[in-house]
Design a protein around this motif. Sequence first.
Motif, PDB file in Angstrom:
ATOM      1  N   ALA A 326     -11.371 -15.513  17.058  1.00  0.00           N
ATOM      2  CA  ALA A 326     -11.893 -14.872  15.854  1.00  0.00           C
ATOM      3  C   ALA A 326     -11.532 -13.391  15.813  1.00  0.00           C
ATOM      4  O   ALA A 326     -11.167 -12.858  14.757  1.00  0.00           O
ATOM      5  N   LEU A 327     -11.632 -12.711  16.949  1.00  0.00           N
ATOM      6  CA  LEU A 327     -11.308 -11.287  16.989  1.00  0.00           C
ATOM      7  C   LEU A 327      -9.838 -11.044  16.699  1.00  0.00           C
ATOM      8  O   LEU A 327      -9.468 -10.100  15.986  1.00  0.00           O
ATOM      9  N   SER A 328      -8.982 -11.887  17.248  1.00  0.00           N
ATOM     10  CA  SER A 328      -7.557 -11.761  16.984  1.00  0.00           C
ATOM     11  C   SER A 328      -7.263 -11.953  15.496  1.00  0.00           C
ATOM     12  O   SER A 328      -6.527 -11.169  14.881  1.00  0.00           O
ATOM     13  N   ARG A 329      -7.861 -12.981  14.912  1.00  0.00           N
ATOM     14  CA  ARG A 329      -7.613 -13.270  13.498  1.00  0.00           C
ATOM     15  C   ARG A 329      -8.269 -12.238  12.585  1.00  0.00           C
ATOM     16  O   ARG A 329      -7.678 -11.838  11.575  1.00  0.00           O
ATOM     17  N   LEU A 330      -9.478 -11.807  12.930  1.00  0.00           N
ATOM     18  CA  LEU A 330     -10.164 -10.823  12.101  1.00  0.00           C
ATOM     19  C   LEU A 330      -9.421  -9.502  12.102  1.00  0.00           C
ATOM     20  O   LEU A 330      -9.345  -8.816  11.073  1.00  0.00           O
ATOM     21  N   GLY A 331      -8.870  -9.139  13.249  1.00  0.00           N
ATOM     22  CA  GLY A 331      -8.080  -7.911  13.306  1.00  0.00           C
ATOM     23  C   GLY A 331      -6.895  -7.960  12.361  1.00  0.00           C
ATOM     24  O   GLY A 331      -6.573  -6.977  11.674  1.00  0.00           O
TER      25      GLY A 331
END
Length: 345
Positions: A326-331
């Motif tokens: 999620a953090l990778s995609r949200l970034g």
Amino acid sequence: MTVSLPHLTDVRPNVPVERLLADLVPPRHFAAASFGSYRADPVHPSQQATVDRLVEVAAGLSASSTGWLKRLVGARSGSQVAIYLDGGFGVGKTHLLASLAHAVGTEASAYGTFVEYTNLVGALGFAKTVEALSTKRLVCIDEFELDDPGDTVLMSRLLRELADRGISLAATSNTLPDSLGEGRFAADDFLREIQAMSARFEVLRVDGEDYRHRTLVAGASSVSDSAVADAVRGRPGALIDDFDELLSHLSHVHPSRYGALLDTVTLLGLTGVHPVSDQSAALRLVVLVDRLYDRDVPVLLGGSGEADLFSDEMRAGGYRKKYYRALSRLGSLAADGRELVEQAV
């Protein structure tokens, strides 16, 4: 006069079972994905080796495979396969899985995330789900989850039933970023959890770095809440929500409907973003981020932005793979949002 801005919390999606089945195709983000558009990194030869093997698989499964394509795959042509793509975040496994589905044909394949399949079983029942998926030659499962024992057993049984009917399978999961290339942990976990099916799966390792080039918490500076509101105002399809109000709204919407929640959204602005302390809320947010990413919906994050969105304890716990993804995609989505705003200035 103050003009009220539209909110995602105002949306109450209704998703019939027919749509759940119709939506089992590669999402918008990968609508044009193909083996040709995948850029294999020569530094990591396993990427091209995986592409080559998947081309063989697609040719063998394609009903229209004739001539030189049949000769290319030789004895393996037309045979049932079970493929597991093993690798870290952002190495293009989902791109490759979507490319395989496109190559076989969206009429002959089903493509969905682990969560979408478990939701389908919940809506249709197990037997009807097996019957529906048995009309396909290939079933693709993206982001196979290993953290919920009940759902894992359910999916293992579903895969076994489909394989016994001659349906080919392809799945992805993730290796943690700190596994230092020792990705067999992910493969071993997957094969152990599906137990009786494990011998049927061929593991394809996809090495490489996260192409989204994000740190574990992307670390990009947030946008002020007032700037988020200014960016949303007057933009067709743009919505704005208070972070806490959105988290509350998600608790009243079944995750299977999160995609429909975003049907007409072109930009999502969130104000008052802060670290999430409740794990149930955090996991619902993860599902929303996945659906935003599937649909290429840029986001603008006010408040504290991405910083410490998920605690160290969460990122070290049983759901850590979901949080890292999620953090990778949200970034990536946040960068798209900032670029969109900068272009409008």
